[in-house]
Design a protein around this motif. Structure first.
Motif, short mmCIF file in Angstrom:
data_model
loop_
_atom_site.label_atom_id
_atom_site.label_comp_id
_atom_site.label_asym_id
_atom_site.label_seq_id
_atom_site.Cartn_x
_atom_site.Cartn_y
_atom_site.Cartn_z
N LEU A 182 3.26 40.81 -10.09
CA LEU A 182 4.35 40.77 -9.74
C LEU A 182 5.61 39.42 -10.52
O LEU A 182 7.40 40.42 -10.66
N LEU A 183 4.79 38.27 -10.86
CA LEU A 183 6.19 37.58 -10.97
C LEU A 183 6.47 38.44 -13.57
O LEU A 183 7.22 37.90 -13.26
N ALA A 184 4.97 38.94 -13.47
CA ALA A 184 5.86 39.22 -14.88
C ALA A 184 7.08 40.71 -15.50
O ALA A 184 7.24 40.29 -15.93
N LEU A 227 8.51 42.02 -17.76
CA LEU A 227 7.38 42.19 -19.04
C LEU A 227 6.60 43.02 -18.40
O LEU A 227 6.09 43.12 -17.64
N VAL A 228 5.73 44.27 -19.57
CA VAL A 228 4.80 44.81 -19.26
C VAL A 228 3.86 44.25 -19.00
O VAL A 228 2.95 43.83 -20.04
N PHE A 245 -5.49 40.42 -18.83
CA PHE A 245 -3.69 41.41 -18.60
C PHE A 245 -3.51 41.05 -20.22
O PHE A 245 -3.70 40.64 -21.11
N GLU A 246 -3.17 42.08 -20.16
CA GLU A 246 -2.42 41.32 -22.27
C GLU A 246 -0.83 41.81 -21.81
O GLU A 246 -0.46 43.23 -21.20
N VAL A 247 0.44 41.34 -21.64
CA VAL A 247 1.91 41.28 -21.82
C VAL A 247 2.25 41.50 -22.86
O VAL A 247 2.09 40.22 -24.27
N GLU A 248 3.70 42.23 -23.19
CA GLU A 248 4.35 42.11 -24.21
C GLU A 248 5.55 42.93 -23.24
O GLU A 248 6.32 42.74 -21.75
N ASP A 249 6.78 41.54 -23.90
CA ASP A 249 8.09 42.46 -23.73
C ASP A 249 8.71 44.03 -23.28
O ASP A 249 8.43 44.43 -23.88
#
Length: 518
Positions: free
Chosen positions: A21-23, A28-29, A42-46
């Motif tokens: 939720l914060l991401a 952020l994806v 997770f892997e997080v990207e813009d």
């Protein structure tokens, strides 16, 4: 009746959901791991196209492991296999710890960036676990990962989450990738390190080793016991045990600090400057052997910490293989001319730092002249003549042999050039000429100075009379002399042809003035 007790997997699922939720709030994806055993969640990207830097096509991708707790602990157990997966990932990796209150409301979020420092802590713990003879299974063996107070997010918001990620990688994602690849490679190199315990037969051997660290090659006897030491942590069983044998060591010259030494014999005296290298005995040796050496091309200054003694050692200036620049050699000769009449020398050593700035260190040195009084004046004159000649050619900092200045049997005549003589200046010399009916009144001499990849040849004319003593042996009685000039001959060129060519021109000019020249 509802229970307040939550299973760890339930709390973990709550933490992952809240992080997602914060991401999303941070635009952020969030991409889930496809394998529960991958070691990350997770892997997080813009998600914004503006996040792409088109100059280097960088698009940050962060690998995230989420942990959750309902307690007050600031550390969580993680398997070494999970931690290694984060370490070995080529990009930025993080572990988040989300604390939930009794009412299942998130209260705090802490984050650990798996950077170089944290990686070394984890790998060192794994190495020590290995040495404890425990049976290690990476997916079962746990490491307590601690979350520091300065890693706590100031507010529970997507914007602060994004800031914590972006702050860790700096301005350039690609630079971050390059730096991480470098320190991962360094760690790989350190995994093959060896550790040696060195044994000395007697104290004199330890003293000799200290002298080697100052750049003085002094053999000493040692024995060594060698262990494999990944990350600098040695095994318990050695891979090699040696016997006492003679050896020596030498500092890595290209890694020595560089700087300048400045000498003067009074507070307001002329300053003489010399390029220098700085040697020192490592602090790992006992304090009684502590010393430092400031080395120039012409002299050394050695400081012994135990007795607080500062010594100046002049190099072997008469060695055929020894080299220095005429600019420094001339300054050194002038300095000793002043030092002969002064009891103290002001020494300043300025060592350049990485930004090219200087940090001067000032000391006082007891000195005494090392050049005999009767030889100082002609040596000083020779140095001055060569300095002027080479300076006019822009070559005052070219290396030459000091012996060409200090050996007056070779260079003495240069100290007389440009003077009138009363009584006449007389000396014998060899010559491939039979005088016969000639009555020469000028003799042209030349003198060689070997430089780097070239030779300086100086010419001078002595006016007076020349007499034949025997075959190829002549004597001159001269009343004045004149410096005629110099030429440079590169290595590979014929020196004799160059001398005959330029010397012939000089003799022709003198002949036109009515002199009989040899």
């Amino acid at each position: 009746m509802a229970s307040n007790v939550r299973r760890s997997e339930d709390v973990g699922g709550m933490g992952e959901s809240y992080f997602r939720l914060l991401a999303k709030d941070a635009q952020l994806v969030v991409n889930n791991s496809s394998d529960d055993q991958a070691g990350w969640d997770f892997e997080v990207e813009d998600s914004s196209p503006l996040a792409i830097n088109y100059s280097n096509q960088s698009r940050p991708v962060y690998r995230i492991q989420v942990k959750a707790t309902m307690g007050d602990s600031v550390s969580v157990p993680m398997s070494f296999s999970s931690l290694l997966s984060l370490i070995q990932y080529g990009g930025p990796a993080f572990v988040f710890l989300i604390k939930f209150g009794a009412s299942l409301v998130p209260e705090t979020i802490r984050v650990v960036h798996i950077d170089q420092k944290k990686t070394m802590e984890i790998l060192a713990a794994l190495r020590k676990r290995e040495l404890s003879n425990e049976s290690i299974k990476l997916n079962k063996s746990k490491y307590s990962l601690r979350f520091d107070i300065d890693g706590q997010l100031s507010t529970l918001s997507g914007s602060i989450l994004r800031q914590s990620l972006e702050r860790a990688i700096g301005k350039s994602y690609l630079n971050y990738l390059k730096e991480k690849a470098k320190w991962l490679e360094r760690i790989e190199v350190e995994s093959d390190l060896l550790h040696a315990n060195i044994l000395f037969e007697k104290e004199a051997d330890l003293q000799a080793m200290a002298e080697c660290m100052l750049g003085y090659e002094t053999p000493f006897n040692i024995s060594s016991v060698i262990y494999k030491a990944p990350l600098g942590i040695p095994d318990q069983v050695p891979v090699h045990s040696g016997i006492f044998s003679s050896t020596t060591i030498w500092p890595s010259l290209d890694k020595l600090p560089r700087g300048l030494v400045r000498l003067r014999t009074s507070s307001y005296g002329c300053v003489y400057e010399f390029k220098a290298s700085f040697y020192s005995v490592p602090s790992s040796l006992p304090k009684k052997f502590a010393a430092a050496r400031i080395k120039t091309a012409i002299f050394d200054i050695v400081y012994r910490y135990e007795n607080q003694r500062l010594d100046l050692r002049v190099s072997d200036l008469f060695s055929e293989n020894y080299c220095a620049s005429i600019a420094e050699l001339r300054g050194f000769i002038k300095y000793f001319g002043e030092a002969a009449e002064n009891k103290k020398t002001f020494v300043e050593f300025a060592m350049a730092d990485q930004k090219g700035n200087s940090k001067p260190l000032q000391l006082f040195l007891e000195t005494s002249a090392t050049i005999p009084d009767e030889e100082y004046e002609p040596i000083s004159l020779v140095a001055e003549r060569l300095f002027l000649s080479l300076s006019s050619l822009g070559m005052a900092n070219e290396l030459m042999r000091p012996v060409d200045v200090f050996d007056l049997q070779r260079t003495g005549f240069l100290s007389h050039v440009g003077n009138d003589y009363n009584p006449p200046f007389s000396f014998e010399f060899s010559g491939d000429i039979e005088l016969g009916v000639l009555n020469p009144d000028v003799a042209v001499f030349n003198f060689h100075v070997k430089l780097e990849k070239k030779t300086l040849i100086c010419f001078a004319a002595f006016y007076g009379s020349v007499h034949e003593l025997s075959t190829k042996r002549l004597r001159g009685d001269f009343f004045r002399s004149e410096y005629l000039g110099e030429i440079i001959v590169s290595d590979g060129e014929n020196i004799e042809e160059a001398i005959n060519s330029y010397g012939g021109l000089l003799k022709t000019k003198l002949s036109k003035k009515g002199f009989v020249v040899i």
